[in-house]
Motif scaffolding. Structure first.
Motif, PDB file in Angstrom:
ATOM      1  N   UNK A 102      25.058  39.651  40.518  1.00  0.00           N
ATOM      2  CA  UNK A 102      23.709  39.316  40.072  1.00  0.00           C
ATOM      3  C   UNK A 102      22.889  40.578  39.782  1.00  0.00           C
ATOM      4  N   UNK A 103      23.059  41.603  40.624  1.00  0.00           N
ATOM      5  CA  UNK A 103      22.273  42.835  40.433  1.00  0.00           C
ATOM      6  C   UNK A 103      22.703  43.598  39.188  1.00  0.00           C
ATOM      7  N   UNK A 104      23.989  43.559  38.893  1.00  0.00           N
ATOM      8  CA  UNK A 104      24.482  44.248  37.693  1.00  0.00           C
ATOM      9  C   UNK A 104      24.151  43.455  36.437  1.00  0.00           C
ATOM     10  N   UNK A 105      24.229  42.130  36.525  1.00  0.00           N
ATOM     11  CA  UNK A 105      23.966  41.233  35.396  1.00  0.00           C
ATOM     12  C   UNK A 105      24.832  41.597  34.192  1.00  0.00           C
ATOM     13  N   UNK A 106      26.152  41.568  34.363  1.00  0.00           N
ATOM     14  CA  UNK A 106      27.031  41.957  33.258  1.00  0.00           C
ATOM     15  C   UNK A 106      27.158  40.845  32.217  1.00  0.00           C
ATOM     16  N   UNK A 107      27.598  41.226  31.024  1.00  0.00           N
ATOM     17  CA  UNK A 107      27.954  40.241  30.011  1.00  0.00           C
ATOM     18  C   UNK A 107      29.357  39.697  30.258  1.00  0.00           C
ATOM     19  N   UNK A 108      30.209  40.534  30.856  1.00  0.00           N
ATOM     20  CA  UNK A 108      31.603  40.148  31.083  1.00  0.00           C
ATOM     21  C   UNK A 108      32.120  40.841  32.337  1.00  0.00           C
ATOM     22  N   UNK A 109      32.985  40.144  33.066  1.00  0.00           N
ATOM     23  CA  UNK A 109      33.643  40.732  34.228  1.00  0.00           C
ATOM     24  C   UNK A 109      35.151  40.684  33.975  1.00  0.00           C
ATOM     25  N   UNK A 110      35.778  41.847  33.955  1.00  0.00           N
ATOM     26  CA  UNK A 110      37.233  41.948  33.812  1.00  0.00           C
ATOM     27  C   UNK A 110      37.829  42.141  35.202  1.00  0.00           C
ATOM     28  N   UNK A 111      38.630  41.184  35.638  1.00  0.00           N
ATOM     29  CA  UNK A 111      39.220  41.255  36.972  1.00  0.00           C
ATOM     30  C   UNK A 111      40.681  41.677  36.852  1.00  0.00           C
ATOM     31  N   UNK A 112      40.927  42.972  37.104  1.00  0.00           N
ATOM     32  CA  UNK A 112      42.256  43.556  36.930  1.00  0.00           C
ATOM     33  C   UNK A 112      42.854  44.059  38.233  1.00  0.00           C
ATOM     34  N   UNK A 113      42.108  44.003  39.317  1.00  0.00           N
ATOM     35  CA  UNK A 113      42.519  44.652  40.565  1.00  0.00           C
ATOM     36  C   UNK A 113      43.701  43.939  41.217  1.00  0.00           C
ATOM     37  N   UNK A 114      44.511  44.727  41.910  1.00  0.00           N
ATOM     38  CA  UNK A 114      45.579  44.211  42.770  1.00  0.00           C
ATOM     39  C   UNK A 114      45.470  44.916  44.120  1.00  0.00           C
ATOM     40  N   UNK A 115      46.311  44.493  45.050  1.00  0.00           N
ATOM     41  CA  UNK A 115      46.288  45.103  46.389  1.00  0.00           C
ATOM     42  C   UNK A 115      47.213  46.317  46.421  1.00  0.00           C
ATOM     43  N   UNK A 116      46.978  47.255  45.513  1.00  0.00           N
ATOM     44  CA  UNK A 116      47.865  48.414  45.399  1.00  0.00           C
ATOM     45  C   UNK A 116      47.596  49.475  46.457  1.00  0.00           C
ATOM     46  N   UNK A 117      46.409  49.431  47.073  1.00  0.00           N
ATOM     47  CA  UNK A 117      46.064  50.391  48.120  1.00  0.00           C
ATOM     48  C   UNK A 117      45.653  49.628  49.374  1.00  0.00           C
ATOM     49  N   UNK A 118      46.627  49.221  50.180  1.00  0.00           N
ATOM     50  CA  UNK A 118      46.336  48.395  51.354  1.00  0.00           C
ATOM     51  C   UNK A 118      45.363  49.085  52.309  1.00  0.00           C
ATOM     52  N   UNK A 119      44.471  48.287  52.892  1.00  0.00           N
ATOM     53  CA  UNK A 119      43.513  48.806  53.865  1.00  0.00           C
ATOM     54  C   UNK A 119      43.815  48.327  55.275  1.00  0.00           C
ATOM     55  N   UNK A 120      44.892  47.566  55.424  1.00  0.00           N
ATOM     56  CA  UNK A 120      45.289  47.106  56.740  1.00  0.00           C
ATOM     57  C   UNK A 120      44.793  45.731  57.117  1.00  0.00           C
ATOM     58  N   UNK A 121      44.084  45.058  56.209  1.00  0.00           N
ATOM     59  CA  UNK A 121      43.600  43.722  56.505  1.00  0.00           C
ATOM     60  C   UNK A 121      44.764  42.739  56.546  1.00  0.00           C
ATOM     61  N   UNK A 122      44.619  41.721  57.359  1.00  0.00           N
ATOM     62  CA  UNK A 122      45.649  40.697  57.465  1.00  0.00           C
ATOM     63  C   UNK A 122      45.782  39.933  56.150  1.00  0.00           C
ATOM     64  N   UNK A 123      47.025  39.747  55.718  1.00  0.00           N
ATOM     65  CA  UNK A 123      47.314  38.972  54.503  1.00  0.00           C
ATOM     66  C   UNK A 123      46.517  39.497  53.309  1.00  0.00           C
ATOM     67  N   UNK A 124      46.461  40.799  53.170  1.00  0.00           N
ATOM     68  CA  UNK A 124      45.574  41.413  52.181  1.00  0.00           C
ATOM     69  C   UNK A 124      45.966  41.091  50.746  1.00  0.00           C
ATOM     70  N   UNK A 125      47.257  40.993  50.481  1.00  0.00           N
ATOM     71  CA  UNK A 125      47.680  40.695  49.121  1.00  0.00           C
ATOM     72  C   UNK A 125      47.149  39.343  48.657  1.00  0.00           C
ATOM     73  N   UNK A 126      47.224  38.332  49.519  1.00  0.00           N
ATOM     74  CA  UNK A 126      46.698  37.012  49.180  1.00  0.00           C
ATOM     75  C   UNK A 126      45.177  37.052  49.030  1.00  0.00           C
ATOM     76  N   UNK A 127      44.530  37.810  49.895  1.00  0.00           N
ATOM     77  CA  UNK A 127      43.077  37.952  49.811  1.00  0.00           C
ATOM     78  C   UNK A 127      42.659  38.510  48.457  1.00  0.00           C
ATOM     79  N   UNK A 128      43.337  39.573  48.024  1.00  0.00           N
ATOM     80  CA  UNK A 128      42.953  40.240  46.779  1.00  0.00           C
ATOM     81  C   UNK A 128      43.376  39.426  45.560  1.00  0.00           C
ATOM     82  N   UNK A 129      44.620  38.969  45.552  1.00  0.00           N
ATOM     83  CA  UNK A 129      45.142  38.324  44.351  1.00  0.00           C
ATOM     84  C   UNK A 129      44.659  36.891  44.163  1.00  0.00           C
ATOM     85  N   UNK A 130      44.405  36.196  45.273  1.00  0.00           N
ATOM     86  CA  UNK A 130      44.023  34.784  45.149  1.00  0.00           C
ATOM     87  C   UNK A 130      42.571  34.524  45.564  1.00  0.00           C
TER      88      UNK A 130
END
Length: 260
Positions: free
Chosen positions: A48-76
Motif C-alpha cells: 500500500x505504501x509503495x502503491x505500485x502499478x505492477x508486482x512481479x513475484x520472482x523470489x524463491x527460497x534460495x537463501x534459507x534463513x532457518x525458518x521451519x518449512x521455509x520453502x513452502x512458506x516462500x513458494x506457496x
C-alpha cells in the motif's frame, strides 16, 4: 510507472529490474529482512505504501534463513498472500512459475491442456502456488519459465552450469534425448513485462522449438569460443518443451545460428 520486484537479486529478477528501469519504471525491491513474508499486515502495508502499478513475484527460497518449512512458506504461502493483496489493491500481479511443475516422468511437449503433476519439491510447491493464485486473484498472470540462458555465467543460468561442469569434471556431458524448456534471459524479461499488460491467465515461455540439450550446448560452445569439451550422452530422456502460441519468444536459432 512503479513496480515491486521480489527476488530482485536473482537471475531473472536482477535483469528484469534493469529492463524495467530502462523503460522508465521506478523499481522497488522487496527486502525480506525489512518486510517479513510471514507477516500479512506488514506485507499489505508495504504494498500500500509503495502503491505500485505492477508486482512481479520472482523470489524463491534460495537463501534459507532457518525458518521451519521455509520453502513452502516462500513458494506457496507468500505467493498466496501477494495474490490476495494485489487483488484488494488493484495492482497487476505477475508470478514466475516453472516448467518443473511437470515431473521428469510426464510426456511432453506440454500445452496449456497438460496437467501439472510434480509430486514433491520445488515443482510441487510451484504447481500448488499456481492453483492458489487464481483462487486468490483471478486477474493474475502466471508465467512458466524454462532454464535461462545468458552470456554471463552467473546465478543458476545454463552457462553457469556448463562452466561449473567443465571446472569440476573437465568435460560437459549433454543428453541427446533431452529437449529442455529454455530461453535467453533478455527475451524472458521482455516477455514478462509484456505479460503484465496481457490478458490475465497462465502463460508458458519457451524458445526451444526442436533442439536437444546436446545441440544447444554445442551451439553455445561455438558462441563462446569452443572452450568446453562436450560429450553426448543418453542418460536423461525427457521432452520438457512448453508450447504456447500466444507468447512467441525469439527462437533459440536467432541467438545460436549454428543450431540445425
Amino acid at each position: 510507472m512503479k513496480a515491486i520486484v521480489t527476488g530482485a537479486n536473482g537471475t531473472v529478477g536482477s535483469r528484469l529490474s534493469e529492463h524495467l528501469r530502462s523503460h522508465g519504471f521506478e523499481v522497488v525491491s522487496w527486502d525480506r529482512s525489512r518486510v517479513p513474508v510471514d507477516d500479512y499486515w506488514a506485507m499489505e502495508g508495504f504494498v500500500r505504501s509503495v502503491a505500485p502499478d505492477v508486482l512481479f513475484h520472482l523470489a524463491t527460497a534460495s537463501r534459507p534463513t532457518g525458518r521451519s518449512n521455509e520453502s513452502w512458506l516462500v513458494n506457496y504461502e507468500w505467493t498466496s498472500e501477494l495474490a490476495w493483496i494485489t487483488r484488494q489493491q488493484g495492482v497487476r500481479f505477475v508470478f514466475s512459475s516453472t516448467a518443473m511443475v511437470f515431473s521428469d516422468h510426464a510426456r511432453g511437449p506440454f500445452t496449456l491442456d497438460s496437467v501439472p503433476e510434480a509430486p514433491e519439491g520445488y515443482g510441487y510447491e510451484k504447481r500448488r502456488a499456481e492453483e492458489r493464485i487464481f483462487q486468490q486473484n483471478p486477474e493474475a498472470r502466471v508465467a512458466r519459465l524454462g532454464w535461462q540462458i545468458d552470456d554471463q555465467p552467473s546465478g543458476n543460468n545454463m552457462l553457469a552450469s556448463l562452466e561449473a561442469q567443465m571446472r569440476e569434471r573437465g568435460r560437459v556431458e549433454a543428453s541427446t534425448r533431452w529437449f529442455p524448456a529454455c530461453s535467453f534471459l533478455d527475451d524472458t524479461v521482455r516477455a514478462l513485462l509484456a505479460l503484465a499488460w496481457a490478458e490475465p491467465g497462465l502463460y508458458m515461455l519457451d524458445a526451444n522449438e526442436r533442439w536437444t540439450y546436446y545441440e544447444i550446448v554445442r551451439a553455445l560452445n561455438e558462441r563462446h569460443g569452443g572452450r568446453w569439451q562436450v560429450e553426448p550422452t543418453e542418460h536423461f530422456v525427457f521432452d520438457q518443451r512448453m508450447m504456447d502460441d500466444r507468447v512467441v519468444l525469439p527462437s533459440l536459432k536467432t541467438r545460436l545460428p549454428s543450431l540445425g
